[in-house]
Each structure stands twice: as structure tokens, then as C-alpha cells.
Motif scaffolding. Structure first.
Motif, PDB file in Angstrom:
ATOM      1  N   CYS A  89     -19.127  44.006  -1.885  1.00  0.00           N
ATOM      2  CA  CYS A  89     -18.217  43.599  -2.891  1.00  0.00           C
ATOM      3  C   CYS A  89     -17.499  42.372  -2.853  1.00  0.00           C
ATOM      4  CB  CYS A  89     -17.172  44.925  -3.303  1.00  0.00           C
ATOM      5  SG  CYS A  89     -18.143  46.323  -3.996  1.00  0.00           S
ATOM      6  N   HIS A  90     -17.847  41.459  -2.049  1.00  0.00           N
ATOM      7  CA  HIS A  90     -17.225  40.144  -1.816  1.00  0.00           C
ATOM      8  C   HIS A  90     -15.989  40.421  -1.534  1.00  0.00           C
ATOM      9  CE1 HIS A  90     -20.893  38.654  -3.846  1.00  0.00           C
ATOM     10  NE2 HIS A  90     -20.905  39.554  -4.758  1.00  0.00           N
ATOM     11  N   LEU A  91     -15.696  41.437  -0.539  1.00  0.00           N
ATOM     12  CA  LEU A  91     -14.082  41.490  -0.053  1.00  0.00           C
ATOM     13  C   LEU A  91     -13.765  40.588   1.044  1.00  0.00           C
ATOM     14  CD1 LEU A  91     -13.839  45.375  -0.479  1.00  0.00           C
ATOM     15  CD2 LEU A  91     -13.727  43.625  -2.061  1.00  0.00           C
ATOM     16  N   THR A  92     -12.686  40.211   1.180  1.00  0.00           N
ATOM     17  CA  THR A  92     -12.040  39.420   2.486  1.00  0.00           C
ATOM     18  C   THR A  92     -10.941  40.295   3.047  1.00  0.00           C
ATOM     19  OG1 THR A  92     -10.584  38.333   1.183  1.00  0.00           O
ATOM     20  CG2 THR A  92     -12.812  37.240   0.944  1.00  0.00           C
ATOM     21  N   ASP A  93     -10.280  39.638   4.106  1.00  0.00           N
ATOM     22  CA  ASP A  93      -9.210  40.431   4.786  1.00  0.00           C
ATOM     23  C   ASP A  93      -7.969  40.610   3.990  1.00  0.00           C
ATOM     24  OD1 ASP A  93      -8.760  37.719   4.401  1.00  0.00           O
ATOM     25  OD2 ASP A  93      -7.608  37.436   6.375  1.00  0.00           O
ATOM     26  N   GLN A  94      -7.825  39.994   2.904  1.00  0.00           N
ATOM     27  CA  GLN A  94      -6.824  39.941   1.846  1.00  0.00           C
ATOM     28  C   GLN A  94      -6.810  41.313   1.156  1.00  0.00           C
ATOM     29  OE1 GLN A  94      -7.042  36.621  -0.690  1.00  0.00           O
ATOM     30  NE2 GLN A  94      -5.501  35.303   0.413  1.00  0.00           N
ATOM     31  N   SER A  95      -8.109  41.636   0.723  1.00  0.00           N
ATOM     32  CA  SER A  95      -8.523  43.103   0.310  1.00  0.00           C
ATOM     33  C   SER A  95      -7.993  44.405   1.272  1.00  0.00           C
ATOM     34  CB  SER A  95      -9.863  43.154   0.092  1.00  0.00           C
ATOM     35  OG  SER A  95     -10.392  42.261  -0.836  1.00  0.00           O
ATOM     36  N   CYS A  96      -8.158  43.990   2.470  1.00  0.00           N
ATOM     37  CA  CYS A  96      -7.850  44.880   3.634  1.00  0.00           C
ATOM     38  C   CYS A  96      -6.331  45.319   3.562  1.00  0.00           C
ATOM     39  CB  CYS A  96      -8.110  44.422   4.705  1.00  0.00           C
ATOM     40  SG  CYS A  96      -9.883  44.313   5.100  1.00  0.00           S
ATOM     41  N   ASN A 104      -0.252  60.312  -1.203  1.00  0.00           N
ATOM     42  CA  ASN A 104      -1.125  61.003  -2.152  1.00  0.00           C
ATOM     43  C   ASN A 104      -2.467  60.498  -2.123  1.00  0.00           C
ATOM     44  OD1 ASN A 104      -1.055  58.594  -3.372  1.00  0.00           O
ATOM     45  ND2 ASN A 104      -0.505  59.247  -5.442  1.00  0.00           N
ATOM     46  N   SER A 105      -2.985  59.830  -0.612  1.00  0.00           N
ATOM     47  CA  SER A 105      -4.258  59.436  -0.417  1.00  0.00           C
ATOM     48  C   SER A 105      -5.192  60.503  -0.121  1.00  0.00           C
ATOM     49  CB  SER A 105      -4.430  58.312   0.394  1.00  0.00           C
ATOM     50  OG  SER A 105      -5.426  57.981   0.806  1.00  0.00           O
ATOM     51  N   VAL A 106      -6.355  60.701  -0.977  1.00  0.00           N
ATOM     52  CA  VAL A 106      -7.333  61.513  -0.446  1.00  0.00           C
ATOM     53  C   VAL A 106      -8.512  60.924  -0.224  1.00  0.00           C
ATOM     54  CG1 VAL A 106      -6.299  63.173  -2.287  1.00  0.00           C
ATOM     55  CG2 VAL A 106      -8.045  61.460  -2.980  1.00  0.00           C
ATOM     56  N   LEU A 107      -8.661  59.829   0.102  1.00  0.00           N
ATOM     57  CA  LEU A 107      -9.770  59.080   0.751  1.00  0.00           C
ATOM     58  C   LEU A 107     -10.339  59.577   2.197  1.00  0.00           C
ATOM     59  CD1 LEU A 107     -11.764  56.759  -0.071  1.00  0.00           C
ATOM     60  CD2 LEU A 107     -10.139  55.070   1.337  1.00  0.00           C
ATOM     61  N   ARG A 108     -11.676  60.118   1.937  1.00  0.00           N
ATOM     62  CA  ARG A 108     -12.129  60.576   3.147  1.00  0.00           C
ATOM     63  C   ARG A 108     -13.264  59.802   4.007  1.00  0.00           C
ATOM     64  NH1 ARG A 108      -8.910  63.966   2.090  1.00  0.00           N
ATOM     65  NH2 ARG A 108      -8.674  66.277   2.755  1.00  0.00           N
ATOM     66  N   GLU A 109     -14.112  59.008   3.018  1.00  0.00           N
ATOM     67  CA  GLU A 109     -15.029  57.988   3.392  1.00  0.00           C
ATOM     68  C   GLU A 109     -14.923  56.842   2.686  1.00  0.00           C
ATOM     69  OE1 GLU A 109     -20.060  58.049   3.367  1.00  0.00           O
ATOM     70  OE2 GLU A 109     -18.997  59.668   2.871  1.00  0.00           O
ATOM     71  N   LEU A 110     -15.156  55.768   3.587  1.00  0.00           N
ATOM     72  CA  LEU A 110     -14.732  54.407   3.121  1.00  0.00           C
ATOM     73  C   LEU A 110     -15.872  53.433   3.904  1.00  0.00           C
ATOM     74  CD1 LEU A 110     -13.050  52.135   1.430  1.00  0.00           C
ATOM     75  CD2 LEU A 110     -12.000  52.054   3.680  1.00  0.00           C
ATOM     76  N   ASP A 111     -16.781  52.801   2.655  1.00  0.00           N
ATOM     77  CA  ASP A 111     -17.988  52.004   2.939  1.00  0.00           C
ATOM     78  C   ASP A 111     -17.546  50.585   2.978  1.00  0.00           C
ATOM     79  OD1 ASP A 111     -20.251  50.701   3.690  1.00  0.00           O
ATOM     80  OD2 ASP A 111     -21.560  52.030   2.742  1.00  0.00           O
ATOM     81  N   LEU A 112     -17.408  49.750   3.851  1.00  0.00           N
ATOM     82  CA  LEU A 112     -16.913  48.325   3.861  1.00  0.00           C
ATOM     83  C   LEU A 112     -18.106  47.467   4.243  1.00  0.00           C
ATOM     84  CD1 LEU A 112     -13.064  48.423   4.611  1.00  0.00           C
ATOM     85  CD2 LEU A 112     -13.998  48.014   2.284  1.00  0.00           C
ATOM     86  N   SER A 113     -19.478  47.928   4.410  1.00  0.00           N
ATOM     87  CA  SER A 113     -20.203  47.181   5.076  1.00  0.00           C
ATOM     88  C   SER A 113     -20.489  45.745   4.101  1.00  0.00           C
ATOM     89  CB  SER A 113     -21.587  47.933   5.142  1.00  0.00           C
ATOM     90  OG  SER A 113     -21.288  48.918   5.889  1.00  0.00           O
ATOM     91  N   ASN A 114     -21.055  44.658   4.937  1.00  0.00           N
ATOM     92  CA  ASN A 114     -21.486  43.556   4.073  1.00  0.00           C
ATOM     93  C   ASN A 114     -20.364  42.772   3.400  1.00  0.00           C
ATOM     94  OD1 ASN A 114     -23.161  41.435   3.671  1.00  0.00           O
ATOM     95  ND2 ASN A 114     -24.213  42.578   1.946  1.00  0.00           N
ATOM     96  N   ASN A 115     -19.251  42.518   4.018  1.00  0.00           N
ATOM     97  CA  ASN A 115     -18.178  41.882   3.354  1.00  0.00           C
ATOM     98  C   ASN A 115     -17.655  41.048   4.426  1.00  0.00           C
ATOM     99  OD1 ASN A 115     -17.425  43.223   0.547  1.00  0.00           O
ATOM    100  ND2 ASN A 115     -17.564  45.037   1.504  1.00  0.00           N
ATOM    101  N   ASP A 116     -16.738  39.963   4.064  1.00  0.00           N
ATOM    102  CA  ASP A 116     -16.373  39.159   5.101  1.00  0.00           C
ATOM    103  C   ASP A 116     -15.036  39.468   5.335  1.00  0.00           C
ATOM    104  OD1 ASP A 116     -16.314  36.810   6.876  1.00  0.00           O
ATOM    105  OD2 ASP A 116     -15.592  35.494   5.091  1.00  0.00           O
ATOM    106  N   LEU A 117     -14.823  40.571   6.046  1.00  0.00           N
ATOM    107  CA  LEU A 117     -13.282  41.084   6.348  1.00  0.00           C
ATOM    108  C   LEU A 117     -12.728  40.343   7.639  1.00  0.00           C
ATOM    109  CD1 LEU A 117     -14.028  45.038   5.958  1.00  0.00           C
ATOM    110  CD2 LEU A 117     -13.479  43.302   4.235  1.00  0.00           C
ATOM    111  N   GLN A 118     -13.577  39.929   8.761  1.00  0.00           N
ATOM    112  CA  GLN A 118     -13.149  39.466   9.907  1.00  0.00           C
ATOM    113  C   GLN A 118     -12.098  40.227  10.659  1.00  0.00           C
ATOM    114  OE1 GLN A 118     -12.471  35.042   9.754  1.00  0.00           O
ATOM    115  NE2 GLN A 118     -13.675  35.037   7.718  1.00  0.00           N
ATOM    116  N   ASP A 119     -11.737  39.857  11.842  1.00  0.00           N
ATOM    117  CA  ASP A 119     -10.853  40.578  12.828  1.00  0.00           C
ATOM    118  C   ASP A 119      -9.477  40.812  11.977  1.00  0.00           C
ATOM    119  OD1 ASP A 119     -12.929  40.665  14.579  1.00  0.00           O
ATOM    120  OD2 ASP A 119     -12.124  38.499  15.377  1.00  0.00           O
TER     121      ASP A 119
END
Length: 800
Positions: free
Chosen positions: A688-695, A706-721
Motif C-alpha cells: 500500500c506504498h506505506l512508509t515509516d511515517q504510516s507506522c 478500543n482497538s480490536v486489531l488481531r491481524e496486520l499485514d504490512l508486507s511489501n512496504n518501505d517501513l524500514q527500521d
């Protein structure tokens, strides 16, 4: 000390030479002044030696003892009397002031204005803890002021750590004691109440006892002396009479002082921080220079300064002078319920009102504002007690119309037994006053003023000399406070009441074809304008505002335009008008505006609110269909619709089983949808063209209560360390429920392994599946991960 020295000089000068010699002889017995020094010393030298060796108080005591031994009782009595006066003038007078001031501050802080003056209430009886958090000073320069609904629409996410108002100066010392505390918050959110709580706890000895003296200085009162030249003492004397005998005391040099400047948004001072600063307490200057000098730390560098402001005005303080920047967020959901149960003593009625508010998510969200809670309680108490009507309308405009009608009925009910003619006359006067206040509300809203003075009222034909103008119903919606020098300061009980009445004024001007009053919306005077033209121009005007000061006004104007609202206001308006066609065209215009490029998220949400006030739910229903069906219309969601989609998820509290932005919109809008992940169990953000800023936003979502998130797929994004480090902060939160995390092909190195290893060691982590394939982790990264895997807290079952 100079005063004590002079007293001792005068006393020893009255002794003859033989008597002085005898005095020194007795003085030798007290030591530790060397004999050789005393033999050569005259009266002046003797006093200097005594002060150096014994200090001022002991020097006086020793002198009195020796004079009595010498039978110089008259001289001793004179010294004792004069010293007592000096001591009273300096230390005892100062101590007496501190005691009196603390008592006065307690009286000032323990009562808060909830509606009319006679209805001031005990702060302790109604106080509910507010949510205050540390903010980012950068936001105030790009922030549009609206009634915020959630952190999803903030530029910068914070860790949402609550801050107790009593700890503000403690945190400031940890950051930079030489700077100030700046607290922002929208109107009615509880800034002033927090200030009162701080002062009350200090005055009662419960907190901040290292501070000797606290001065509360509201800008609405400072405005009255803004053109005067004063020094610091003269300035404070305008607000605190008990200071009159302390002009040159040790108060300003040896005591810890705290200055609380409340309501910067109400200031009419021309603040110029680049001007030369004031450094001497005794020196006179303009009030604005005195204030900026305190903020800069040039005047009384050891003093503590706290400034409160609405967001629109907070940027008047340059960030380099701010050591701690906080934001009052109002009530959490739990605190809302606590407030209603404290405010409404009947438990069954309180429960019924809480349940009713929860049926309207938009109203329930607005109840994070304490003053709105009061208005809501007033309206629903009246309706549910009198009519037992549980299916009342719940748009914002209808709530405020009911509020106004309730107050008008209060006035008339007091005269039920009087002659009908007298009663009719009173109702007519009442209506006239409401119309004058509505004009005042609009005129001052245009100038972004929320406090007014006598001249402002006179300009709207309001005669402040008539006390009857400010009694009964008027006192429920309009406050009159005593300012300095017997001046009066006026304001509405809440900014939203001013915005509502301003909208009433504009709509009445339209009905009466008063074009002159409507020139604010048109470049050139228009004749016979249609309601559609007026509403569209109002939309344009509100969108132009950088601070959003017309946003709520616009919502009210839309709501008042409905025929149903006009019918409710029949006692105030001369006639009604069929507005169906204009409303239909206006809703279409608003939808077109929402699709324009470059509109801020806040403005988009406000336009969505406007549609709800017009009772147009088509956009809401369309969004819901996107969320509830696998088959969507041919075109994808626009940028504006993506913003509204996120908002709808928050408003409805709908939980999605799976959230995939690729199904809704184009890559340009993926980032807009990230905040919505807290409302879904599974988020597929792969590629989804995400970067470290999205994190940063994702991390905030994981930490949300109120978060209910159980599964998160961030593959193939330039998240970096750096992105993984931000995510790790969220994963270590006790609120995180994430069990599956995919980070394949995210440009990660061994550093990310260190961050995730700390997550595996955390007692809060519930992570069970982790995919880090196709990253350059190397052996060092695997070693770091292994340390986490060995932890007894690790719950990981699958590692790729």
C-alpha cells in the motif's frame, strides 16, 4: 536587613562614649567578636560586626539584653517597638499577605460558574477528572479548530499518557524550568476548571506546596488595562488588593511565584515577542511587554508561568519559550458517565439520559466537552421528566433549540399568576433581548471575539444599565462578570451558544430580507437572495477560515433552515418559509465541495456533519453499504469519501472482520484510511506504498483502548527500521491485541530484530505469528531475535 541596621545605628548613637564602652564590654562576653576589633570600633563599626557575626535578628536580641543589663530600659523599649514595626512591615506583613491571599484564592477557586451566577456550584461536588495529555507544539501552526472527535484526524499522534493538572510544573522542571507551560483546548473543554482545581489543591495544601504564591490572571480582565503603563506590582495590584502594602517586599525576589494567564484566545493585547524585554520589577511598561517578558523568562526568571488558550490562539506564543505543551481533551467515555451521575442525583434518570445519549453517536462524542454535557443534561432532564419522551430528535441544532426554549419557558413560568397583559409584555421584552443577543453573537463571531465589553453591547442596542436585562432567562445563556475597577465583562455561557445564536440571527435576517446584515457573505450587496445562495456562500466562507471558527456556526445555520426547526422557533421568528428545494440543492452543493481537491480532513468531516444537520443521511448510508457488502459500485471512493469512511467507522463503532483499502480506493488514498484499522479485526495493507511515517498512526491505533486489531499485514512496504521501532511501541502497549504481524519485504535490517525482540520480552505482548522473510536481517539480527524467543513472556508460535 538595611532597616535593622539603621535601627541599631540609631540606638548605639544615643549612647554616650562611656556607655558605648560599657556596651562593648558586655558584648565581648557574647563573643565571637575579637577584643582587639571591639576596642577600636565606633558605634557604626560595632553594628557592622554584630550583623556579620550574629545576623539581624540575633543582633537585635543581644542589643536588647545588654541595654537592659545597663538599665537603659527606655532605649531598649524604643528599639523593641521600632524593630517590631520593621518586622511586621517586612516578614510578618508578608506572611499575613500569604495567608490572606491563599484563603482568598481558595474562595475564588472552590466555586465554578455552571450557568447563571446564583447557580455557581461547589467545584468538589461536580468536578470530574479531565483527560489532559502532552501535545506537539508544531500542531498549533497548522491546526483547524473544530470540535475534535478522535485522534484519527490529528497530524501528530501522541502516546496519550494522561497528565494530572497538579503535575504540570513538576513535568516542566523535568523538561526545562526556565520555560513556560502552555495548555490548549477547545472552548468549554475544561481549561479553566483545570486551573481552578490546581489552585484549590494548592490553597488547601494538597499539592505544589513549594510554590509560595499563585496569581490567577484572566485575559478577559487584563484587556481592561491593556493601554496602561504599569510595573509588575502595580499590574498585580489591579487584581489583588491584599498586595497594597508589599511594593518593595521580598515577595518578588525570595519567594516562588506562579502566574496563571487564563484564556489567551480572549486577549486583546498586541503581543510582540521580538520587542525588548522588561528585566526590572520596579520598571513600568505596557501590559503586553510585561506579559511577554514573563513568558521569555527575563522578568522574574525563577517564576513559573502557565498559559491556557484555545487552539486558534495558541500559536501567539513562540515555541522556543514553551517547555511543556499540553492539551485538555475533556472527558473520556467513562468520565462522561461519572459527570452525568454527579450532575443528576436521580440515579434512574441519570441512567436513562446516558442510555439515550449513547443512541446518537455524534452527540455522545460531543459530550467529551464538559459544558456540552451540562447543556445536554439540562435539555434531556426537562424532556424526559415532563414528557417521558425517549424518542426525541438528536441533531445538534435541535438540542440547542430545545435548550433555548427551556430557558424561555423558565422566564414565563415565573409569571403564570400575573395578568395576561403583563405576561405578554414580558415575553415580548424577552424576545427582543434574545434578538439583540443574537446580533451581538454574530457581530462578535465575525471578529472571532468570545468576550465582550460595554461598548460591544451598546453597538447592538443592549442597555447594560438595566439590571433586568441580565436576570431570569438571559442569565442562563449570557454571563456578566465583575472585572477590574468595577468594569463588567460579558460572554455567552459557551462558545457553541454564541455560534447557535449567531446562526439564528443570520437566518432571521434572511427571512426579513435584511440584506445589509448579510453582506458578510457576499462581495457586493445582493437583493432578494435565495436561501440556497446564502447557505452556499456560508459554506464557502466557513471553508476559507484557517481556524475553522465558522464550522459550528455553519452546522447550526443548516439545521435552523429546516422547516421543522423553524416551527420550533415560531415564538422568535415572524414567519416560516418552505425551504425544501433550497435544502436539496444545498446538500448537492456540499457533496460537490467534499470532492474538491485540497480540503483538509477536518473541513470534510464538518461538511459531513452539515449533511447530518440537514437530515441527509445518503452519504452515511452509502459508506455503510461499502462496508457491509463485498460488491461495490463501479467507481472507487474519492479522497473525501475515504476520510468520511474513517469517521463513520468511529461514529458507528462498527467492527469490520477484514479491512483492505485496495477494495475501496486508489493508492493515493491508502494513508487516509490507516486510522480505521483500530475498528477492524484484520487489516490487509500489503503493498500500500506505506512508509515509516504510516507506522506512527498504526502504533497509535494499537495503543487505543478500543482497538480490536488481531491481524496486520504490512508486507511489501518501505517501513524500514524506524517504522518497526514505532510499531514496537504500540505492540508493547497493554491495549494491543495483535496476534499476527507480517513484515515481509519491508527493507528491514538487524536493528528491527532488536525492536521486535523487546516486544517478545514484553509481558504485554500477545504476538503469536511473525513473518520477517525477505529482509536483510543477517546473523546478528537472528541472534537478537533469539534473545526474545528465550524470554518466558514470549508467546510466539510461528516465526518466518
Amino acid at each position: 536587613m538595611a532597616s535593622v541596621k539603621q535601627l541599631l545605628y540609631d540606638t548605639l548613637d544615643d549612647l554616650e562614649e562611656k556607655e558605648l564602652k560599657r556596651f562593648k564590654s558586655y558584648l565581648r562576653e557574647d563573643g565571637p567578636i575579637p577584643v582587639s576589633v571591639l576596642e577600636k570600633a565606633d558605634a557604626t563599626d560595632t553594628v557592622d560586626q554584630m550583623l556579620d557575626r550574629f545576623g539581624p535578628e540575633r543582633a537585635v536580641k543581644i542589643t536588647l539584653d545588654i541595654l537592659k543589663k545597663m538599665n537603659q530600659n527606655h532605649l531598649a523599649e524604643q528599639l523593641e517597638n521600632k524593630h517590631t514595626k520593621v518586622y511586621l512591615t517586612e516578614d510578618r506583613m508578608l506572611q499575613k499577605f500569604l495567608e490572606t491571599h491563599k484563603m482568598n484564592m481558595k474562595k475564588k477557586a472552590e466555586r465554578i460558574f455552571e450557568c447563571k451566577k446564583v447557580n455557581e456550584v461547589d467545584l468538589k461536588a461536580v468536578y470530574t477528572e479531565l483527560f489532559i495529555t502532552e501535545g506537539d507544539m508544531k500542531d498549533v501552526y497548522q491546526e483547524r479548530e473544530i470540535l475534535k472527535i478522535d485522534d484519527a484526524f490529528r497530524k501528530k499522534q501522541t502516546q496519550d499518557k494522561p497528565i494530572n493538572c497538579n503535575k504540570l510544573f513538576t513535568l516542566l522542571r523535568e523538561n526545562n524550568e526556565e520555560k513556560i507551560v502552555l495548555t490548549k483546548g477547545i472552548a468549554g473543554i475544561g481549561k479553566t476548571v483545570s486551573v481552578h482545581k490546581f489552585i484549590l489543591d494548592w490553597a488547601e495544601g494538597k499539592a505544589n506546596q513549594d510554590i509560595h504564591c499563585v496569581f490567577l490572571l484572566p485575559f478577559r480582565e487584563i484587556n481592561r488595562i491593556k493601554d496602561r503603563k504599569v510595573n509588575l506590582h502595580e499590574f498585580l495590584l489591579e487584581f489583588y488588593d491584599e498586595l497594597k502594602d508589599l511594593e518593595k517586599s521580598k515577595l518578588y525576589t525570595e519567594y516562588k511565584l506562579a502566574f496563571i494567564f487564563d484564556g489567551l484566545d480572549e486577549s486583546r493585547l498586541p503581543l510582540k515577542f521580538e520587542s525588548e524585554a522588561l528585566k526590572m520589577v520596579e520598571k513600568r511598561s505596557s501590559v503586553d511587554v510585561l506579559f511577554t517578558s514573563l513568558v521569555k523568562g527575563k522578568l522574574l526568571p525563577s517564576a513559573l508561568v502557565w498559559v491556557t488558550s484555545r487552539p486558534a490562539a495558541a500559536n501567539q506564543i513562540p515555541p522556543e519559550y514553551v517547555g511543556l505543551f499540553t492539551e485538555v481533551r475533556g472527558f473520556t467515555d467513562q468520565q462522561k458517565e461519572q459527570y452525568f451521575r454527579k450532575r443528576i442525583k436521580d440515579e434512574n434518570l441519570a441512567s436513562k439520559i446516558i442510555s439515550h445519549i449513547k443512541t446518537s453517536r455524534s452527540l455522545y462524542i460531543m459530550c467529551h466537552i464538559p459544558v456540552f454535557c451540562w447543556i445536554t443534561a439540562t435539555v434531556l432532564q426537562n424532556i424526559l421528566i415532563k414528557n417521558s419522551e425517549e424518542n426525541i430528535s438528536t441533531t445538534l441544532t435541535e438540542m440547542y433549540i430545545h435548550f433555548l426554549l427551556i430557558q424561555m419557558n423558565m422566564k414565563s413560568q415565573k409569571y403564570d399568576e400575573k395578568a395576561e397583559r403583563q405576561r405578554t409584555k414580558l415575553l415580548r421584552l424577552n424576545k427582543e433581548m434574545i434578538l439583540k443577543l443574537a446580533k451581538l453573537a454574530f457581530e462578535q463571531l465575525k471578529q472571532e471575539n468570545i468576550v465582550f465589553y460595554e461598548d460591544d453591547l451598546k453597538a447592538c442596542d443592549i442597555d447594560v444599565s438595566k439590571d433586568t436585562e441580565f436576570t431570569g432567562m438571559i442569565a442562563e445563556i449570557f454571563k456578566m462578570e465583575d472585572g477590574v475597577h468595577e468594569t463588567k465583562v460579558y460572554c455567552f455561557v459557551h462558545l457553541s451558544v454564541q455560534e447557535f445564536l449567531a446562526a439564528v440571527h443570520v437566518f432571521i435576517c434572511y427571512l426579513n430580507k435584511n440584506m445589509q446584515e448579510l453582506q458578510f457573505f457576499f462581495d457586493k450587496p445582493e437583493e432578494n437572495i435565495t436561501l440556497q445562495e446564502l447557505l452556499q456562500k456560508a459554506v464557502d466562507k466557513a471553508m476559507e477560515s484557517k481556524t475553522g471558527h465558522l464550522d459550528l456556526f455553519l452546522r447550526f445555520l443548516m439545521g435552523i433552515s429546516l422547516k421543522s426547526s423553524q416551527n420550533l422557533l415560531k415564538g422568535l421568528i415572524t414567519h416560516t418559509e418552505d425551504t425544501t428545494e433550497s435544502i436539496t440543492k444545498t446538500t448537492e452543493y456540499i457533496k460537490q465541495e467534499q470532492n474538491k481537491y485540497g480540503i483538509s480532513d477536518e473541513a470534510l468531516v464538518n461538511l459531513f456533519y452539515c449533511l447530518l444537520e440537514l437530515k441527509d443521511h445518503s452519504l452515511y448510508e452509502k459508506i455503510q453499504s461499502y462496508l457491509s457488502s463485498d460488491e461495490h459500485p463501479g467507481r472507487k471512493l474519492s479522497s473525501s469519501m475515504c476520510t468520511v469512511l474513517t469517521y463513520v467507522l468511529f461514529m458507528s463503532e462498527k467492527v469490520l472482520d477484514e479491512f483492505n483499502p485496495k477494495r475501496f480506493t486508489s493508492p493515493l488514498n491508502y494513508k487516509r484510511l490507516i486510522p480505521a484499522v483500530r475498528c477492524c479485526r484484520k487489516a490487509l495493507l500489503c503493498g500500500c506504498h506505506l512508509t515509516d511515517q504510516s507506522c506512527e498512526s498504526l502504533s497509535s491505533a494499537l495503543q487505543s483502548s478500543n482497538s480490536v486489531l488481531r491481524e496486520l499485514d504490512l508486507s511489501n512496504n518501505d517501513l524500514q527500521d524506524h517504522g518497526v521501532k514505532l510499531l514496537s511501541d504500540g505492540l508493547k502497549s497493554p491495549n494491543s491485541k495483535l496476534e499476527i504481524l507480517r513484515l515481509s519485504i519491508c527493507n528491514l535490517t538487524a536493528q528491527s530484530c532488536g525492536s521486535l525482540s523487546s516486544v517478545l520480552k514484553s509481558s504485554n505482548s500477545v504476538l503469536k505469528k511473525l513473518d520477517m522473510s525477505n529482509n536483510d536481517l543477517q546473523d546478528s539480527g537472528v541472534m537478537l531475535l533469539s534473545e526474545g524467543l528465550k524470554s518466558p513472556n514470549c508467546q510466539l508460535e510461528i516465526l518466518r
